[in-house]
Design a protein around this motif. Structure first.
Motif, PDB file in Angstrom:
ATOM      1  N   ARG A   1       0.637  -1.129  -0.090  1.00  0.00           N
ATOM      2  CA  ARG A   1       0.150  -0.089  -0.049  1.00  0.00           C
ATOM      3  C   ARG A   1       0.903   1.420   0.123  1.00  0.00           C
ATOM      4  O   ARG A   1       0.513   2.292  -0.469  1.00  0.00           O
ATOM      5  CB  ARG A   1      -1.198   0.040   1.382  1.00  0.00           C
ATOM      6  N   THR A   2       1.984   1.233   0.770  1.00  0.00           N
ATOM      7  CA  THR A   2       2.787   2.319   0.661  1.00  0.00           C
ATOM      8  C   THR A   2       3.383   2.631  -0.687  1.00  0.00           C
ATOM      9  O   THR A   2       3.657   3.906  -0.959  1.00  0.00           O
ATOM     10  CB  THR A   2       3.956   2.280   1.803  1.00  0.00           C
ATOM     11  N   VAL A   3       3.811   1.577  -1.397  1.00  0.00           N
ATOM     12  CA  VAL A   3       4.442   1.962  -2.603  1.00  0.00           C
ATOM     13  C   VAL A   3       3.420   2.354  -3.585  1.00  0.00           C
ATOM     14  O   VAL A   3       3.590   3.296  -4.375  1.00  0.00           O
ATOM     15  CB  VAL A   3       4.971   0.674  -3.108  1.00  0.00           C
TER      16      VAL A   3
ATOM     17  N   SER B   1       0.574   3.883  -2.744  1.00  0.00           N
ATOM     18  CA  SER B   1       0.366   5.257  -2.378  1.00  0.00           C
ATOM     19  C   SER B   1       1.308   6.457  -2.874  1.00  0.00           C
ATOM     20  O   SER B   1       1.129   7.652  -3.169  1.00  0.00           O
ATOM     21  CB  SER B   1      -0.022   5.502  -0.928  1.00  0.00           C
ATOM     22  N   GLY B   2       2.391   5.965  -2.931  1.00  0.00           N
ATOM     23  CA  GLY B   2       3.814   6.669  -3.165  1.00  0.00           C
ATOM     24  C   GLY B   2       3.784   7.164  -4.621  1.00  0.00           C
ATOM     25  O   GLY B   2       4.209   8.219  -5.115  1.00  0.00           O
TER      26      GLY B   2
ATOM     27  N   SER C   1       3.347  10.752  -6.311  1.00  0.00           N
ATOM     28  CA  SER C   1       4.311  11.275  -7.083  1.00  0.00           C
ATOM     29  C   SER C   1       3.532  11.662  -8.355  1.00  0.00           C
ATOM     30  O   SER C   1       4.130  12.616  -9.167  1.00  0.00           O
ATOM     31  CB  SER C   1       5.406  10.227  -7.227  1.00  0.00           C
TER      32      SER C   1
END
Length: 79
Positions: A2-4, A6-7, A11
């Motif tokens: 999820r962090t990847v 959302s990143g 971006s």
């Protein structure tokens, strides 16, 4: 994961903010010290007109400058 994801979404949304819009015509209203880039026939090939707004009673500052391809993006002026 999820962090990847959302990143990547974050971006993708922030990168277009760094580009300078190059207008097709000079805006009628420009706040003091606000900068607008305009495609102008008065500037040589590969350069754009940089217009800086001025306070009441003074003329706008206009100068031809070169923008790199990653700094500029074409846009249309809203009259």
């Amino acid at each position: 994961m999820r962090t990847v994801l959302s990143g990547l979404i974050l971006s993708a949304l922030t990168v277009p903010c760094f580009a300078q819009n190059v207008l097709k015509s000079e805006p009628l209203v420009l706040a003091p010290y606000e900068i607008a880039y305009v495609q102008a026939a008065s500037c040589p090939l590969g350069k754009v007109l940089k217009v800086t707004g001025a306070i009441r009673g003074l003329h706008r500052k206009k100068i031809c400058v070169m923008l790199s391809a990653n700094q500029a993006s074409l846009a249309t002026a809203i009259p």
